[in-house]
Motif scaffolding. Structure first.
Motif, short mmCIF file in Angstrom:
data_model
loop_
_atom_site.label_atom_id
_atom_site.label_comp_id
_atom_site.label_asym_id
_atom_site.label_seq_id
_atom_site.Cartn_x
_atom_site.Cartn_y
_atom_site.Cartn_z
N TYR A 132 32.71 37.24 42.03
CA TYR A 132 31.71 38.11 41.41
C TYR A 132 32.42 39.25 40.68
N TYR A 133 31.79 39.76 39.59
CA TYR A 133 32.53 40.69 38.74
C TYR A 133 31.60 41.63 37.96
N GLU A 134 30.52 42.05 38.58
CA GLU A 134 29.58 42.95 37.91
C GLU A 134 30.27 44.21 37.38
N ALA A 135 31.23 44.73 38.15
CA ALA A 135 31.88 46.00 37.77
C ALA A 135 32.82 45.86 36.57
N ALA A 136 33.04 44.64 36.09
CA ALA A 136 33.96 44.45 34.97
C ALA A 136 33.39 44.92 33.64
N VAL A 137 32.08 45.05 33.56
CA VAL A 137 31.43 45.45 32.30
C VAL A 137 30.43 46.56 32.58
N ALA A 138 30.60 47.70 31.90
CA ALA A 138 29.62 48.79 31.90
C ALA A 138 29.42 49.45 33.26
N GLY A 139 30.47 49.53 34.06
CA GLY A 139 30.45 50.33 35.28
C GLY A 139 29.28 50.03 36.19
N ALA A 140 28.46 51.05 36.46
CA ALA A 140 27.37 50.91 37.41
C ALA A 140 26.17 50.18 36.84
N ILE A 141 26.15 49.95 35.52
CA ILE A 141 24.97 49.34 34.91
C ILE A 141 24.87 47.87 35.31
N PRO A 142 23.76 47.45 35.90
CA PRO A 142 23.60 46.03 36.23
C PRO A 142 23.24 45.24 34.97
N ILE A 143 24.23 44.57 34.40
CA ILE A 143 24.00 43.77 33.20
C ILE A 143 24.42 42.32 33.38
N LEU A 144 25.51 42.08 34.13
CA LEU A 144 25.97 40.69 34.28
C LEU A 144 25.04 39.89 35.18
N ARG A 145 24.57 40.49 36.26
CA ARG A 145 23.65 39.77 37.15
C ARG A 145 22.35 39.43 36.43
N PRO A 146 21.74 40.35 35.66
CA PRO A 146 20.55 39.95 34.90
C PRO A 146 20.81 38.80 33.93
N GLN A 303 12.94 42.20 24.04
CA GLN A 303 14.03 43.15 23.98
C GLN A 303 14.13 43.95 25.28
N LEU A 304 15.34 44.00 25.84
CA LEU A 304 15.60 44.72 27.09
C LEU A 304 16.79 45.65 26.86
N MET A 305 16.77 46.82 27.52
CA MET A 305 17.92 47.72 27.40
C MET A 305 18.34 48.19 28.78
N PHE A 306 19.66 48.19 29.01
CA PHE A 306 20.26 48.62 30.26
C PHE A 306 21.15 49.82 29.96
N TYR A 307 20.96 50.92 30.69
CA TYR A 307 21.59 52.18 30.33
C TYR A 307 22.12 52.88 31.57
N GLY A 308 23.27 53.55 31.44
CA GLY A 308 23.79 54.34 32.56
C GLY A 308 25.25 54.67 32.39
N ALA A 314 33.18 56.37 41.22
CA ALA A 314 32.00 56.12 42.04
C ALA A 314 31.01 55.16 41.39
N PRO A 315 30.65 55.33 40.10
CA PRO A 315 29.73 54.36 39.49
C PRO A 315 30.26 52.92 39.53
N THR A 316 31.54 52.75 39.23
CA THR A 316 32.11 51.40 39.26
C THR A 316 32.14 50.86 40.67
N ALA A 317 32.46 51.71 41.64
CA ALA A 317 32.46 51.28 43.04
C ALA A 317 31.07 50.86 43.49
N SER A 318 30.03 51.49 42.94
CA SER A 318 28.67 51.08 43.26
C SER A 318 28.43 49.63 42.89
N ALA A 319 28.90 49.24 41.70
CA ALA A 319 28.76 47.85 41.28
C ALA A 319 29.58 46.91 42.15
N VAL A 320 30.78 47.35 42.54
CA VAL A 320 31.63 46.55 43.43
C VAL A 320 30.93 46.31 44.76
#
Length: 438
Positions: A132-146, A303-308, A314-320
């Motif tokens: 799993y690698y959500e934290a690889a793109v856009a820090g805390a923003i949940p974009i890869l899982r969506p 159209q969807l937008m993900f922001y943060g 800390a934000p990247t660790a949240s995704a981890v």
């Protein structure tokens, strides 16, 4: 089965820098909550570092630090490995070793995934473990899982994003204060938004790696960083930003991934990173300072937008930690989540065949026939002009032309022809335009 009846899951963390230290902190502070969410205790069993005596932002429990990363990932009590070292090696070897030894892996390593993701995914599939690698793109923003899960039943057609906080801060500062690139970069470095060597950020390498990951997920095809057309922001001038302002637009470094028809009619993936003017009415135009945002277009959802916050420990660790909870649950259930999806196997469309628009500012001689000659240069390459305006007179005469959408190669050839014309003193600015009507 009660919590006490379930075995403890051992976690090894590779790297204890800005992100790794925050992962260690959150594992300790949220120990009980994580156990409740996972369904079993999650215990830190080791932290691999380069130097034992290096200063750190967190107190690592005695006995957990080690310089033997390879030994750590091979231990029998390690069920989950968090890799936040970054770079290609030794990260790749450590992840492959961890998977081979039966551990699931969570990584934030965009560069490695963008360069050699298929090797890692194949190793995970062979080991029947998660990667799993959500934290690889856009820090805390949940974009890869969506993209991977929430939109799995939809057809994504375009992903447009600001995925690098450093460059967004610089361009935002240039827009709001009128500063030049060097001045804005210096301020970003003073505030800690930019590294002492900012090359990876300002030349677009970081964003290109993220674009490759986004394109691979969105379009179910293997896209590497080398497939992504890349231009940075180091050539963006205060005049470019001012010209955008005159058009009620802003300049942003954009990662653009989209499906486009290829020469044979088959859909291909277009992936590019470059500065572009976008209208101030576009949702991405309001993304300020070091924030990130990703704009997704799909057939059913629209159209969807993900922001943060797109970076920071800390934000990247949240995704981890979010990924860690998921892979830990899968370990308990003796299952695994979705792996690589590359069934579409679409080709990557060359940048020259990708349709875009250009904003071109031209210093010209102030005499009759200049506008017609410039228009003919565009017509020679079958490029239609959307708007044209003249600014100044005499030695200060300038034409500002915005084209309709055309193949990038045709637009580039038009600019080359303009530069060779006697009536053109200088092409002072060339920038792509995104958003609005083509």
């Amino acid at each position: 089965m009660s919590m006490g009846d379930k075995r403890t899951l051992g976690v090894a963390v590779l790297g204890c820098g800005a992100v790794g230290s925050q992962v260690v902190r959150l594992l300790a502070e949220q120990h009980d909550d994580l156990a409740a969410r996972v369904g079993a205790p999650v215990e830190l069993v080791g932290v691999a570092v380069r130097r034992l005596d290096a200063p750190r932002d967190v107190d690592v429990p005695e006995g957990l630090l080690t310089t033997d990363a390879h030994g750590l990932v091979a231990r029998d009590d390690v069920d989950l490995v968090v890799e936040v070292i970054g770079g290609i090696e030794p990260a790749r070897s450590l992840i492959l070793s961890a998977l081979h030894n039966g551990a699931s892996v969570v990584t934030a390593n965009k560069a490695l995934l963008a360069e050699d993701g298929p090797t890692l995914f194949e190793a995970a599939a062979k080991a029947e473990r998660d990667l799993y690698y959500e934290a690889a793109v856009a820090g805390a923003i949940p974009i890869l899982r969506p993209l991977r899960e929430s939109l799995a039943g939809d057809r994504v057609t375009r992903v447009l994003g600001i995925v690098n906080g450093t460059t967004n801060f610089i361009l935002d500062k240039m827009d709001t204060s009128g500063a030049g690139f060097s001045e804005a970069l210096e301020e970003a470095q003073e505030l800690g938004y930019a590294e002492a060597d900012p090359t990876a950020d300002v030349e677009g390498f970081d964003a290109a790696a993220k674009a490759a990951i986004l394109a691979s997920l969105a379009f179910h095809s293997r896209v590497t960083a080398a497939d992504v057309h890349r231009e940075g922001i180091s050539e963006v001038t205060a005049a470019d930003v001012a010209s955008a302002r005159d058009m009620d637009s802003v300049v942003k470094l954009l990662a653009i991934c989209e499906l486009r028809p290829g020469p044979d009619g088959q859909e291909q993936v277009a992936a590019r990173v470059h500065p572009a003017m976008i209208p101030r009415s576009h949702p991405l135009a309001s993304v300020r300072e070091a924030y990130n945002a990703v704009f997704v277009e799909s057939e059913a959802a629209g159209q969807l937008m993900f922001y943060g916050p797109g970076a920071g420990g800390a934000p990247t660790a949240s995704a981890v930690l979010g990924d860690l909870v998921t892979v830990a649950r899968n370990r308990l259930a003796e299952t695994r989540g979705a792996g690589e999806s590359a069934y579409a196997d679409r080709a990557v469309l060359p940048m020259g065949e990708t349709r875009t628009r250009y904003h071109v500012a031209i210093d010209v001689d102030d005499r009759a026939g200049v506008l017609a000659a410039v228009a003919n240069a565009f017509a020679d390459h079958d490029v239609s002009i959307q708007t044209v305006r003249q600014e100044g007179r005499g030695a200060d005469a300038q034409l500002v032309v915005v084209s309709h959408a055309a193949p990038d190669a045709a637009l580039s050839a038009t600019v080359d022809q303009l530069r060779s014309m006697d009536i053109v003193r200088e092409v002072t600015s060339v920038m792509r335009v995104e958003g609005g009507d083509e």
